[in-house]
Design an enzyme around this catalytic site. Structure first.
Site, PDB file in Angstrom:
ATOM      1  N   ARG A  51      18.583   6.342   5.961  1.00 37.87           N
ATOM      2  CA  ARG A  51      19.269   6.729   7.186  1.00 37.87           C
ATOM      3  C   ARG A  51      20.354   5.728   7.629  1.00 37.87           C
ATOM      4  NH1 ARG A  51      17.115   9.858  11.642  1.00 37.87           N
ATOM      5  NH2 ARG A  51      15.168  10.053  10.497  1.00 37.87           N
ATOM      6  N   LYS A 152       0.904   9.662  -2.488  1.00 35.46           N
ATOM      7  CA  LYS A 152      -0.303  10.041  -1.771  1.00 35.46           C
ATOM      8  C   LYS A 152      -0.179   9.580  -0.321  1.00 35.46           C
ATOM      9  CE  LYS A 152      -2.044   6.855  -0.692  1.00 35.46           C
ATOM     10  NZ  LYS A 152      -1.737   5.580  -0.054  1.00 35.46           N
ATOM     11  N   LYS A 186      -2.663   0.849 -13.013  1.00 36.21           N
ATOM     12  CA  LYS A 186      -3.075  -0.563 -13.073  1.00 36.21           C
ATOM     13  C   LYS A 186      -3.724  -0.857 -14.423  1.00 36.21           C
ATOM     14  CE  LYS A 186      -3.511  -1.245  -8.125  1.00 36.21           C
ATOM     15  NZ  LYS A 186      -2.657  -2.368  -7.730  1.00 36.21           N
ATOM     16  N   GLU A 220      -8.607  -5.612   1.104  1.00 35.98           N
ATOM     17  CA  GLU A 220      -7.280  -6.209   1.261  1.00 35.98           C
ATOM     18  C   GLU A 220      -7.326  -7.202   2.410  1.00 35.98           C
ATOM     19  OE1 GLU A 220      -3.861  -3.280   0.369  1.00 35.98           O
ATOM     20  OE2 GLU A 220      -5.256  -2.187   1.629  1.00 35.98           O
ATOM     21  N   ASP A 239      -5.900   7.100   3.356  1.00 36.21           N
ATOM     22  CA  ASP A 239      -4.943   6.191   2.724  1.00 36.21           C
ATOM     23  C   ASP A 239      -5.461   5.672   1.380  1.00 36.21           C
ATOM     24  OD1 ASP A 239      -2.537   4.557   2.730  1.00 36.21           O
ATOM     25  OD2 ASP A 239      -3.841   2.834   3.098  1.00 36.21           O
ATOM     26  N   HIS A 244      -7.173   6.579  -4.234  1.00 39.99           N
ATOM     27  CA  HIS A 244      -7.335   5.459  -5.167  1.00 39.99           C
ATOM     28  C   HIS A 244      -8.806   5.257  -5.576  1.00 39.99           C
ATOM     29  CE1 HIS A 244      -3.243   4.721  -4.302  1.00 39.99           C
ATOM     30  NE2 HIS A 244      -3.382   3.912  -3.268  1.00 39.99           N
ATOM     31  N   LYS A 344      -8.888  -3.068   5.375  1.00 40.03           N
ATOM     32  CA  LYS A 344      -7.764  -3.979   5.614  1.00 40.03           C
ATOM     33  C   LYS A 344      -8.318  -5.198   6.337  1.00 40.03           C
ATOM     34  CE  LYS A 344      -4.166  -1.096   4.765  1.00 40.03           C
ATOM     35  NZ  LYS A 344      -3.431  -1.323   3.524  1.00 40.03           N
TER      36      LYS A 344
END
Ligand code: BG6
Length: 493
Positions: A51, A152, A186, A220, A239, A244, A344
Site C-alpha cells: 500500500r 495458513k 523444515k 516460542e 495460528d 503446524h 507464545k
C-alpha cells in the site's frame, strides 16, 4: 520430490503484502538465499505489491534495511545487486480492482511469458478480495500456469475454509493452488520421513506395542510482534495447532506411502486425520487447555502481558497457549495419547517431537539400586537445533548395578553444514511446480474437523481465560491432560 511435468517456470513472482512481517522475516530472506545458491532463473523478476506510496528506489532502500538485519555477511556484493535488480514495486490497494489492472499492465505480455506466482503474504481476512480481483482482471488465467500461494490459517473454521476453497476453485484449477504450511519445509520434519521410512530399525518399534505416548511442543519465546490485528482474532489454536502441530502429528503417525509423491503422501496424512477420535462436547475440558500470557520475564528481560500489547482488544480472551490431547483410533496407535502444545512468550524457543517408550515389561532390576528405571525417549528437535537423540540406559562402570541415561545424538548437520529455513525449500517448490509439501484441501478440512469441537466450546465460554507468566512453560494446569501420573511435559532436550 515429484514435479508436475506440464509446469512452466514462472517469470514473475508477485508478493502481496510485501512490506508485512511475513515478507520481511521469511520471504525476502528466503528468496535472497535462493539467489545466493544460484537457484533463481535469470529471467525471474519479482514484484513487491503493497500500500505504501513508494518508488522502486524507496522499496530497494527498504529491502536493504530488512535484509541487512536478517542475512549473514555483507550486502555489498554482485549477488545482492543481481537480486535487488529483480525487484519492482507496485503500489496498490488489495480491495481496489484498478490496482490489479495496474499490476497486470506491468507484467510481461502473455506471448513473452505465461506464468506468474501470486504469493498472498497477507491477513486471511484479505484472501477473498485478492482472489476476486485477480479474476476480475484475468490474472487467474492461463489456467494451470499461474499459481497462487495461500498462507495458513486457511479459513477460521471448517465452514469458512470450505467457502474459501470454493472461491479458489471458481477461479483457479487445483493444480494452481499451493496451500502452504511452512513447518512441512523444515529440515527435521522432512528428515522424519527419512528416519521412519529409510531405517528398518525404527519401523517395528513405531506403534502402540512400544510407544507410551507422543508429545509435540512448539514453544516460542517471542510474543505477538505487532501482529495483534491478525493474532487477536486467530489465537494459538488457529495460528499454530490446527495447521503446524497437526501436520507434525500426521508425519509422526502416518503409514508408509506407496511412493514419495504429492498425492500418495497426502492420502496417508488424511487417513491419520480421519482416524483421530472426535472430541465429544462434554469432553473438551478434559482434552484441551487454553491460557494467555501475563507479564513476566523472558530470557532475563521484563515483558508485557498479552492484554497490554499494542492493538490487543481490552479484556481480550484470545489464547496465546493451547495444549490438547488426541487419540488416533487405528491399529498402529489405538490407546497412545498424542499431547500437543504451543505457546507464545514461553521460557525458551523449543520445538520438538518427543516420543516416550513403554517401561520394560519385567522389573528385572528390582533388587538393585535401580528401583524405578526411566523409560527410553526419542527426541526430534526442530528448533533451535535440528537434531535427533535417543535416550538409552547403560551401566555405570563400577561394582554396583547403577545406570546412567546416555543420549545418542544423531545430529543432522556436520560441523561445516548449515540448514536453510523452510521457506527456501518451499518457495523453490512453488517455482518448480512440486506440490508434495503443500496441503490438499481435504487435509485442511479434516484438521479443522478435529479442532472444531474445541473451537465451538471456547466460542461459547467467552468470559474468562486463565493466564501464565511470560517466561514460564505455560499454565501448571496443563498437566491435567496426562493419562498417567508418570507422564509429564518434556521441556528440554
Ligand atoms: C507462523 C505463525 O505460522 O509460524 C507465527 O503465524 C509463528 O505466530 C511462526 O511465530 C513460527 O514459525 P517459525 O518457523 O518462525 O518457528
Amino acid at each position: 520430490m515429484s514435479v508436475d511435468h506440464e509446469i512452466v517456470l514462472p517469470c514473475t513472482f508477485v508478493i502481496f503484502g510485501a512490506t508485512g512481517n511475513l515478507a520481511s522475516n521469511k520471504l525476502l530472506p528466503a528468496l535472497y538465499h535462493l539467489e545466493v545458491a544460484a537457484r533463481l532463473s535469470e529471467s525471474l523478476s519479482i514484484v513487491a505489491f503493497a500500500r505504501r506510496p513508494w518508488s522502486d528506489e524507496e522499496w530497494r532502500t527498504h529491502m536493504r534495511e530488512v535484509l541487512g538485519s536478517k542475512v549473514k555477511g555483507s550486502l555489498d556484493t554482485p549477488v545482492f545487486q543481481r537480486f535487488i535488480a529483480r525487484f519492482r514495486y507496485q503500489q496498490g490497494d488489495l480491495n481496489n480492482v484498478a490496482s490489479y489492472q495496474a499490476l497486470a499492465d506491468r507484467l510481461p505480455p502473455e506471448s513473452a511469458c505465461s506464468s506468474t506466482v501470486f504469493y498472498l503474504a497477507i491477513k486471511p481476512a484479505e484472501f477473498s478480495a485478492v482472489i476476486h480481483n485477480l479474476e476480475a482482471v484475468g490474472l487467474n488465467k492461463p489456467r494451470g500456469l499461474n499459481r497462487v500461494v495461500i498462507e495458513k490459517p486457511f479459513g477460521e473454521d471448517i465452514e469458512s475454509a470450505r467457502v474459501l476453497n470454493q472461491l479458489l476453485h471458481q477461479n483457479f484449477g487445483e493444480e494452481q493452488v499451493y496451500r502452504i504450511d511452512h513447518f512441512l519445509g523444515k529440515e527435521t520434519v522432512q528428515n522424519l520421513l527419512v528416519f521412519r521410512f529409510a531405517n528398518t530399525l525404527i519401523e517395528p518399534l513405531w506403534n502402540r506395542n512400544f510407544i507410551d505416548h507422543v508429545q509435540i511442543t512448539v514453544a516460542e519465546s517471542i510474543g505477538i510482534e505487532k501482529r495483534a490485528d491478525y493474532y487477536d482474532r486467530a489465537g494459538a489454536l488457529r495460528d499454530m495447532l490446527q495447521n503446524h502441530l497437526m501436520q507434525l502429528l500426521t508425519v509422526v503417525a502416518m503409514e508408509p506411502p506407496p511412493a514419495l509423491e504429492a498425492d500418495a503422501l497426502r492420502d496417508e496424512k488424511v487417513k491419520v486425520l480421519r482416524s483421530i477420535r472426535p472430541i465429544a462436547k462434554r469432553a473438551v475440558h478434559a482434552h484441551a487447555i487454553r491460557a494467555q500470557y501475563a507479564r513476566g520475564n523472558v530470557e532475563g528481560q521484563p515483558v508485557l502481558g498479552y492484554q497490554e500489547e499494542e492493538n490487543v482488544e481490552p479484556n481480550s480472551i484470545t489464547e496465546t497457549y493451547v495444549a490438547a490431547k488426541f487419540y488416533i483410533d487405528n491399529w498402529r496407535w489405538r490407546g497412545v495419547p498424542f499431547y500437543l502444545r504451543t505457546g507464545k512468550r514461553m521460557k525458551h524457543q523449543t520445538s520438538m517431537i518427543a516420543i516416550r517408550f513403554r517401561h520394560p515389561p519385567q522389573q528385572l532390576f528390582r533388587e538393585t539400586p535401580l528401583e524405578s528405571i526411566e523409560p527410553n525417549w526419542i527426541l526430534l528437535s526442530i528448533q533451535p537445533d535440528e537434531s535427533m537423540r535417543m535416550e538409552i540406559h547403560v551401566k555405570q562402570p563400577g561394582l554396583d548395578m547403577d545406570t546412567r541415561m546416555m543420549q545418542m545424538n544423531a545430529s543432522f548437520l556436520k560441523t561445516d553444514e548449515e540448514t536453510l529455513d523452510a521457506y527456501e525449500t518451499l518457495l523453490l517448490d512453488v517455482i518448480e511446480g512440486d506440490r508434495s509439501l503443500f496441503l490438499r484441501f481435504d487435509e485442511v478440512e479434516w484438521a479443522w474437523r478435529v479442532v472444531d469441537p474445541i473451537l465451538k466450546h471456547w466460542t461459547v465460554e467467552r468470559d474468562y481465560i486463565p493466564t501464565y507468566a511470560a517466561g514460564s512453560w505455560g499454565p501448571a494446569d496443563s498437566n491435567r491432560l496426562f493419562d498417567n501420573d508418570d507422564q509429564t511435559w518434556r521441556n528440554e532436550l
